[in-house]
Design a protein around this motif. Structure first.
Motif, PDB file in Angstrom:
ATOM      1  N   ILE A   1     141.885 -36.621   2.976  1.00 56.74           N
ATOM      2  CA  ILE A   1     140.768 -36.054   3.723  1.00 56.74           C
ATOM      3  C   ILE A   1     140.429 -37.021   4.851  1.00 56.74           C
ATOM      4  O   ILE A   1     140.095 -38.174   4.614  1.00 56.74           O
ATOM      5  CB  ILE A   1     139.534 -35.814   2.828  1.00 56.74           C
ATOM      6  CG1 ILE A   1     139.938 -35.123   1.524  1.00 56.74           C
ATOM      7  CG2 ILE A   1     138.487 -34.998   3.583  1.00 56.74           C
ATOM      8  CD1 ILE A   1     140.588 -33.762   1.697  1.00 56.74           C
ATOM      9  N   GLN A   2     140.517 -36.538   6.085  1.00 54.80           N
ATOM     10  CA  GLN A   2     140.409 -37.380   7.275  1.00 54.80           C
ATOM     11  C   GLN A   2     139.106 -37.122   8.029  1.00 54.80           C
ATOM     12  O   GLN A   2     138.648 -35.979   8.134  1.00 54.80           O
ATOM     13  CB  GLN A   2     141.577 -37.073   8.223  1.00 54.80           C
ATOM     14  CG  GLN A   2     142.935 -37.494   7.727  1.00 54.80           C
ATOM     15  CD  GLN A   2     143.275 -38.912   8.109  1.00 54.80           C
ATOM     16  OE1 GLN A   2     142.839 -39.429   9.153  1.00 54.80           O
ATOM     17  NE2 GLN A   2     144.064 -39.576   7.282  1.00 54.80           N
ATOM     18  N   PHE A   3     138.548 -38.185   8.568  1.00 60.37           N
ATOM     19  CA  PHE A   3     137.474 -38.103   9.567  1.00 60.37           C
ATOM     20  C   PHE A   3     138.172 -38.111  10.919  1.00 60.37           C
ATOM     21  O   PHE A   3     138.618 -39.147  11.394  1.00 60.37           O
ATOM     22  CB  PHE A   3     136.524 -39.282   9.405  1.00 60.37           C
ATOM     23  CG  PHE A   3     135.390 -39.350  10.402  1.00 60.37           C
ATOM     24  CD1 PHE A   3     135.092 -38.296  11.261  1.00 60.37           C
ATOM     25  CD2 PHE A   3     134.583 -40.481  10.471  1.00 60.37           C
ATOM     26  CE1 PHE A   3     134.045 -38.357  12.167  1.00 60.37           C
ATOM     27  CE2 PHE A   3     133.527 -40.560  11.366  1.00 60.37           C
ATOM     28  CZ  PHE A   3     133.268 -39.504  12.216  1.00 60.37           C
ATOM     29  N   GLY A   4     138.318 -36.937  11.538  1.00 65.53           N
ATOM     30  CA  GLY A   4     139.088 -36.817  12.756  1.00 65.53           C
ATOM     31  C   GLY A   4     138.531 -37.627  13.908  1.00 65.53           C
ATOM     32  O   GLY A   4     137.325 -37.887  14.003  1.00 65.53           O
ATOM     33  N   SER A   5     139.406 -38.009  14.812  1.00 67.15           N
ATOM     34  CA  SER A   5     139.019 -38.800  15.983  1.00 67.15           C
ATOM     35  C   SER A   5     137.927 -38.107  16.781  1.00 67.15           C
ATOM     36  O   SER A   5     137.776 -36.888  16.736  1.00 67.15           O
ATOM     37  CB  SER A   5     140.236 -39.032  16.878  1.00 67.15           C
ATOM     38  OG  SER A   5     141.167 -39.872  16.238  1.00 67.15           O
ATOM     39  N   ALA A   6     137.175 -38.902  17.512  1.00 69.68           N
ATOM     40  CA  ALA A   6     136.048 -38.393  18.299  1.00 69.68           C
ATOM     41  C   ALA A   6     136.495 -37.208  19.158  1.00 69.68           C
ATOM     42  O   ALA A   6     137.512 -37.265  19.834  1.00 69.68           O
ATOM     43  CB  ALA A   6     135.483 -39.505  19.170  1.00 69.68           C
TER      44      ALA A   6
END
Length: 466
Positions: free
Chosen positions: A374-379
């Motif tokens: 589960i990723q926190f996508g780039s800005a």
């Protein structure tokens, strides 16, 4: 005083410079989310001038020009390509401290070797220089992508799209891949009953299935999901204000669909239930196929009704929204995880106030089965600039593992936007370098350099398995 946009742009220490030039710079680009036009890649389009490849469709630039007082005629109107470029050149000097100032000159340098600043005085010359180069074979669409060392581009495609251009391109065995991404947002917009019924008619045609019931609707969409998979798709994407996670029963959704098919407007509660059911169904299919699912959350779209009527959507009238995200997002992910149906997932927030929320949410569902599942996508969008990227990087660093991030993406409609990957990599290298200078990290170039390579390329290569 440092020179503007030199080889060490954004790199404030010797360590940062070493990390960028020796570890990040040479890595290929996997651009796993953009809005490029597949037809232009498949047919290897040759643009006549820089306006066509640079200004057409770029609502970042359009918003700046409107703010500067440029009339719509020179933005989306009937002015000539050259007139539009000259008006953009009037605007550029006054975009200082907006990321457009950096992007504009970075792109002129990287694609065309132009180091002059774009101003009204240099505009004519730059227009002619770029037009001359764009006429050369190596500056075709494919040439522009190869110039940036692009390995994969994933376009954004509706379930009813034929994917004919993806098929055409795949048959040519090019040096890079163009793959589709499944974007079914129009298939769940139950608040627009007329639009939904038009969409269902289109779906009937492409799926060759009659759709009278909810179950038939799902079967038709599933056939398109399968069709996308057959043509190389392994990513889905959703652009939502927020995740929908209402409780519902199958019988309720069937009745809601029946009402929708009569053309009768749905209640707000029924709209949310329908969206929740659809979102869950798409996620389950993604898990079955081992796809990566992306959720772009928080845009408040089409704020200016007058200009929406004039220009249509995606023309620069969207902004950051302040939607509540946490509870429904948690419920949605938990429902899937509890049934062992949670696919690899990337979450993007448009409101920077949600940075820490997303950074901690991903930790609830990273279960050790896959690195960075589960990723926190780039800005994203309004946040993909120096300050926004730094805040996203710091939030992820503080509350998760930055080393597992799958890197940057363009999210762009322009073939000249790929230096955004360079911008991101330079910033990452500077952040690590400054920590070493401050004694907050050890000066282990091999270890940190390896992490930089992973964030720039290796993590995405493994995660998406292209």
């Amino acid at each position: 005083m440092k020179k503007f946009l030199d080889e060490n742009f954004l790199l404030q220490s010797e360590i940062a410079q070493d990390l960028y030039h020796n570890f990040a710079k040479q890595q290929p680009i996997i651009d796993y989310h953009n809005h490029l036009i597949p037809e232009q890649i498949a047919n290897n389009k040759q643009f006549d001038n820089i306006t066509q490849v640079w200004l057409n469709g770029d609502h970042y630039k359009w918003r700046a020009m409107r703010t500067f007082g440029i009339k719509e005629k020179y933005i989306t109107g009937d002015a000539t390509d050259k007139e539009k470029f000259l008006k953009w050149a009037e605007t550029v000097p006054y975009t200082m401290r907006n990321p457009l100032y950096h992007w504009t000159h970075l792109e002129l340098q990287r694609y065309f070797g132009i180091t002059d600043l774009l101003t009204p005085k240099t505009a004519e010359k730059i227009y002619e220089q770029t037009a001359e180069k764009l006429g050369q074979p190596e500056f075709s669409v494919r040439g522009l992508l190869k110039k940036m060392n692009v390995e994969v581009v994933c376009t954004t495609d509706d379930p009813i799209d034929s994917l004919n251009y993806h098929k055409q391109f795949a048959s040519e065995k090019e040096s890079f891949k163009m793959l589709p991404a499944f974007r079914p947002d129009k298939a769940m917009q139950a608040e627009d009953v007329a639009g939904m019924n038009d969409y269902i008619q289109s779906l009937e045609k492409v799926s060759n299935k009659s759709i009278g019931t909810y179950q038939e609707y799902i079967q038709a969409l599933k056939s398109r999901h399968d069709y996308f998979a057959e043509n190389g798709c392994s990513i889905s994407d959703h652009g939502l204000e927020q995740i929908y996670a209402e409780d519902f029963s199958d019988s309720e959704i069937s009745k809601i669909f029946d009402t929708l098919r009569t053309g009768k407007a749905l209640s707000p509660e029924d709209v949310l239930k329908f969206k929740s059911a659809m979102l869950l169904q798409f996620a389950e299919w993604d898990h079955e196929k081992g796809w990566v699912q992306q959720y772009h959350l928080g845009a408040l779209r089409n704020n200016n009704a007058r200009m929406l009527r004039v220009n249509g959507p995606d023309t620069g009238w969207d902004s950051i929204g302040d939607f509540s995200q946490a509870r429904a997002l948690s419920k949605f992910l938990n429902r899937l995880d509890d049934q062992d149906k949670l696919a690899k997932t990337i979450l993007y927030n448009l409101n920077p106030a949600d940075n820490e929320l997303i950074a901690t949410m991903i930790g609830n569902f990273n279960d050790g089965s896959i690195k960075g599942k589960i990723q926190f996508g780039s800005a994203w969008w309004f946040l993909d600039q120096k300050d926004g990227m730094t805040k996203q990087i710091n939030a992820l660093s503080n509350m998760g593992l930055l080393s597992c991030l799958v890197g940057m993406l363009t999210d762009s409609r322009s073939f000249l936007s790929f230096p955004r990957h360079e911008y991101f990599r330079r910033l990452i290298c500077d952040i690590f370098g400054q920590d070493v200078v401050n004694g907050e990290l050890p000066d282990d170039r091999d270890l940190i350099g390896g992490i930089i390579k992973d964030i720039s390329y290796n993590n995405a290569k493994t995660y998406f398995n292209f």
